[in-house]
Design an enzyme around this catalytic site. Sequence first.
Site, mmCIF file in Angstrom:
data_model
loop_
_atom_site.group_PDB
_atom_site.id
_atom_site.type_symbol
_atom_site.label_atom_id
_atom_site.label_comp_id
_atom_site.label_asym_id
_atom_site.label_seq_id
_atom_site.Cartn_x
_atom_site.Cartn_y
_atom_site.Cartn_z
ATOM 1 N N SER A 170 -4.152 -2.146 9.404
ATOM 2 C CA SER A 170 -4.903 -2.355 8.390
ATOM 3 C C SER A 170 -5.316 -1.054 7.826
ATOM 4 C CB SER A 170 -6.166 -3.109 8.579
ATOM 5 O OG SER A 170 -7.138 -2.499 9.254
ATOM 6 N N MET A 171 -6.118 -1.245 6.451
ATOM 7 C CA MET A 171 -6.409 0.067 6.062
ATOM 8 C C MET A 171 -7.334 1.005 6.498
ATOM 9 S SD MET A 171 -8.257 -1.482 2.750
ATOM 10 C CE MET A 171 -8.856 -0.011 1.897
ATOM 11 N N HIS A 217 5.728 -6.858 12.531
ATOM 12 C CA HIS A 217 5.696 -6.168 11.080
ATOM 13 C C HIS A 217 4.466 -5.621 10.762
ATOM 14 C CE1 HIS A 217 3.646 -9.446 9.075
ATOM 15 N NE2 HIS A 217 3.958 -8.898 8.024
ATOM 16 N N PHE A 256 0.781 -1.127 -0.175
ATOM 17 C CA PHE A 256 0.047 -0.012 -0.053
ATOM 18 C C PHE A 256 0.976 1.307 -0.172
ATOM 19 C CE2 PHE A 256 0.605 -1.111 4.489
ATOM 20 C CZ PHE A 256 0.938 0.195 5.002
ATOM 21 N N ILE A 257 0.209 2.250 -0.329
ATOM 22 C CA ILE A 257 0.785 3.814 -0.195
ATOM 23 C C ILE A 257 -0.321 4.371 0.559
ATOM 24 C CG2 ILE A 257 1.666 5.882 -1.340
ATOM 25 C CD1 ILE A 257 2.026 4.147 -3.932
ATOM 26 N N ASN A 302 10.877 -8.830 5.545
ATOM 27 C CA ASN A 302 11.009 -10.303 5.241
ATOM 28 C C ASN A 302 12.611 -10.474 4.724
ATOM 29 O OD1 ASN A 302 8.497 -10.812 5.700
ATOM 30 N ND2 ASN A 302 7.943 -11.179 3.368
#
Length: 401
Positions: free
Chosen positions: A308-309, A330, A167-168, A275
Site C-alpha cells: 500500500s502507499m 499482484h 499510483f506513481i 489483469n
Amino acid sequence: MGIQKILNADAQYGVPVKIFTRDIDQESIEQLKKMAQLQFVYSHIAVMPDVHVGKGATVGSVIPTKQAIIPAAVGVDIGCGMNAIRLNLKADQLPDNLAPIRHAIERKVPVGFEIHKQVKAKASTIIPLEKSLQPIIKKHSGLIRMLRKFDATWQKQLGTLGGGNHFIELCLDENQDVWVMLHSGSRGLGNVIGTYFIELAKKEAQHRFGHVPDKDLSYFAQGSNSFDDYVEAVEWAQTYAFENRREMMRLILEAIRPLLPPFQMTKEAINCHHNYISQENHFGETLFITRKGAIRAGQDEFGIIPGSMGARSYIVRGKANPESFCSCSHGAGRKMSRNKAKLLFNQDDLIQQTQGIECRKDLGVIDEIPSAYKDIDEVMANQSDLIEVVHTLKQILCIKG
C-alpha cells in the site's frame, strides 16, 4: 513455506481451488466455488495470497480455461499492471524536500480523470495502435459511442495515470538505490472494451459447456465470432496498457531530470500486466490463462509486488510453481471496501500512516489508506513457494489519482 488450502472438487464445486493463504473471506470462497463449477476450467483454480472478492471473478485468481474465455474474469481495467526502473542515483543525492519533484510529476502526468491537452505519445506508438484498432471498431462500432471524442480521448490518455489504486512512486531499495515505480492500465478505452464484451457475453449467453452459475461468469466459446473478436480486442487493450506505462515513465523521467543530479536508467526495468489473458502451456495442455490480480512468475521472470502507499513493495523473481500456473500475487490486496475505509478512517489516520512519505494526505485518498490493505509481509510469506525477493523497496514519494 507457502500455505496451501484446497477446496476439494465434488459434484457441487467442480475443480479444486488451491489457495495460497488462510486469510480469505467467506464471500470470496463462495465466489470461487461458482467459478470452479465452470466445465471448461482445466485442472484447478489457483488463488494468490492477496485474494479478495471482485466483480465477476475473485481478485487474485488464476483461471486456466480450454476453448472458452470469461470477459468479466479479466475485468474492465484490461492490462492493468506495473512498471519499475532503477536509477543510478543514491538516496543521499535526493533533495531533502521532495514536494517540488511530486509537483513536477503531477504537472507532467495527468491523474484521475484528467488527460493530456494534446497527444504526447510519438507517432511510432500511435500509428500501430490506430491501425490495429480499426478492424475492431469496424466490427463493433458500438465501442465508439461509449467513449466521448473516441480517437482524441484514447490518444490523449496515453501517458496518464487514472484514479483508484493507480499510483506513481519514488522508492529506495535495500542498497539505498532510487527506483521509479508506477501502476496503471488501459485507461478509458480499455474500460469500454471490457464493459462492452462483458455485456455481449451476457447477451449471447453461450451454453456449449452447460450451466453458468452466475451471469457475471458468462463466456465466449472458442470458434465463435465473439471469441475471436474479444481476443483481438483484449490483446489490443493489453498492448495499449503496456505503452501507456512506458509513455508515463518517459514523462516522469523528463519531469524529474531538471531537479536531480544527472542520472541514467540501469538494466533493471520491468513492465508487467496483472489483469490479462495469455495463451500458455501447463500440464501438457495449451490453455488460456486469465490472471485477475496476479502476475506471471515463470522461472527467473522478474515481477513487481507493490504494498500500500505506506508499506514496502518488492521486486521478485519467479520460481515457475506449476500449482500456481507460474503466478504470484499482484500486491497486498484489499481487506476492506473503499466505502468501509472512508467510514473507519479520518485524515489524521492517513497522516499518521504515511509519515515520512511525500504524498497527498487529504480525504480524497482516504480509501487508499494503508490499513485498508492486507499486511504485505504476510502476503509475501505465504508465497515463498512462488517467488523469491530480489529487492525490497520503500516509497518516499507517492502520487495517487
